[in-house]
Design a protein around this motif. Sequence first.
Motif, PDB file in Angstrom:
ATOM      1  N   CYS A  20      -1.601   4.919  -7.679  1.00  0.00           N
ATOM      2  CA  CYS A  20      -0.648   4.428  -8.672  1.00  0.00           C
ATOM      3  C   CYS A  20       0.383   3.550  -7.961  1.00  0.00           C
ATOM      4  O   CYS A  20       0.941   3.942  -6.937  1.00  0.00           O
ATOM      5  CB  CYS A  20       0.038   5.603  -9.363  1.00  0.00           C
ATOM      6  N   ARG A  21       0.638   2.367  -8.511  1.00  0.00           N
ATOM      7  CA  ARG A  21       1.607   1.450  -7.906  1.00  0.00           C
ATOM      8  C   ARG A  21       3.031   1.969  -8.018  1.00  0.00           C
ATOM      9  O   ARG A  21       3.876   1.648  -7.185  1.00  0.00           O
ATOM     10  CB  ARG A  21       1.510   0.073  -8.553  1.00  0.00           C
ATOM     11  N   ALA A  22       3.321   2.775  -9.028  1.00  0.00           N
ATOM     12  CA  ALA A  22       4.687   3.257  -9.245  1.00  0.00           C
ATOM     13  C   ALA A  22       5.003   4.510  -8.422  1.00  0.00           C
ATOM     14  O   ALA A  22       5.944   4.518  -7.642  1.00  0.00           O
ATOM     15  CB  ALA A  22       4.917   3.531 -10.732  1.00  0.00           C
ATOM     16  N   CYS A  23       4.206   5.560  -8.565  1.00  0.00           N
ATOM     17  CA  CYS A  23       4.538   6.833  -7.912  1.00  0.00           C
ATOM     18  C   CYS A  23       3.745   7.088  -6.638  1.00  0.00           C
ATOM     19  O   CYS A  23       4.011   8.050  -5.929  1.00  0.00           O
ATOM     20  CB  CYS A  23       4.365   8.003  -8.877  1.00  0.00           C
ATOM     21  N   ARG A  24       2.739   6.230  -6.353  1.00  0.00           N
ATOM     22  CA  ARG A  24       1.919   6.310  -5.145  1.00  0.00           C
ATOM     23  C   ARG A  24       0.944   7.485  -5.141  1.00  0.00           C
ATOM     24  O   ARG A  24       0.327   7.774  -4.128  1.00  0.00           O
ATOM     25  CB  ARG A  24       2.774   6.341  -3.876  1.00  0.00           C
ATOM     26  N   SER A  25       0.756   8.168  -6.271  1.00  0.00           N
ATOM     27  CA  SER A  25      -0.224   9.250  -6.364  1.00  0.00           C
ATOM     28  C   SER A  25      -1.624   8.680  -6.195  1.00  0.00           C
ATOM     29  O   SER A  25      -1.913   7.590  -6.691  1.00  0.00           O
ATOM     30  CB  SER A  25      -0.132   9.963  -7.712  1.00  0.00           C
ATOM     31  N   VAL A  26      -2.486   9.424  -5.508  1.00  0.00           N
ATOM     32  CA  VAL A  26      -3.857   8.984  -5.262  1.00  0.00           C
ATOM     33  C   VAL A  26      -4.804   9.835  -6.098  1.00  0.00           C
ATOM     34  O   VAL A  26      -4.622  11.060  -6.184  1.00  0.00           O
ATOM     35  CB  VAL A  26      -4.215   9.099  -3.763  1.00  0.00           C
TER      36      VAL A  26
END
Length: 141
Positions: A20-26
Amino acid sequence: MVAGWFTGEGDSFRLLGTRCRACRSVFFPREDAFCRNPACQSDEFDEVPLSRRGRVWSYTDSRYQPPSPYVTDPELPWEPYALIAVELESERIVVLGQAVPGVTVADLTVGMEVEVVPGVLNEDTETVWTTWHWRPTGVAQ
């Protein structure tokens, strides 16, 4: 082969996830519609190659023949296989997959290092369907 789930061959084989570009979750399997993080509203993702190695988080064996749509060769007897849940080295997410043929639950321990390698889900005279397998490090393919 499931498009967008992995890439490469041999030592360059990698699972593909999205970040995710916003929260960096993979995420794996990949996410392309909405962020699965309940605190995030983003719908923008980048494809990322995932760690090739991780540690066994849990494991079990599959002693029954699964029903359709799982593909098995009707000419061969059913053979149990080991399933491994692996916590990826960098991403710290858990990815489930089969062990390479020949590796059983007797060969596995929680915390053992494993690596992702290409495997064959099924094949016929025209097509080989590729998947991924987990192999304990130091075991020849």
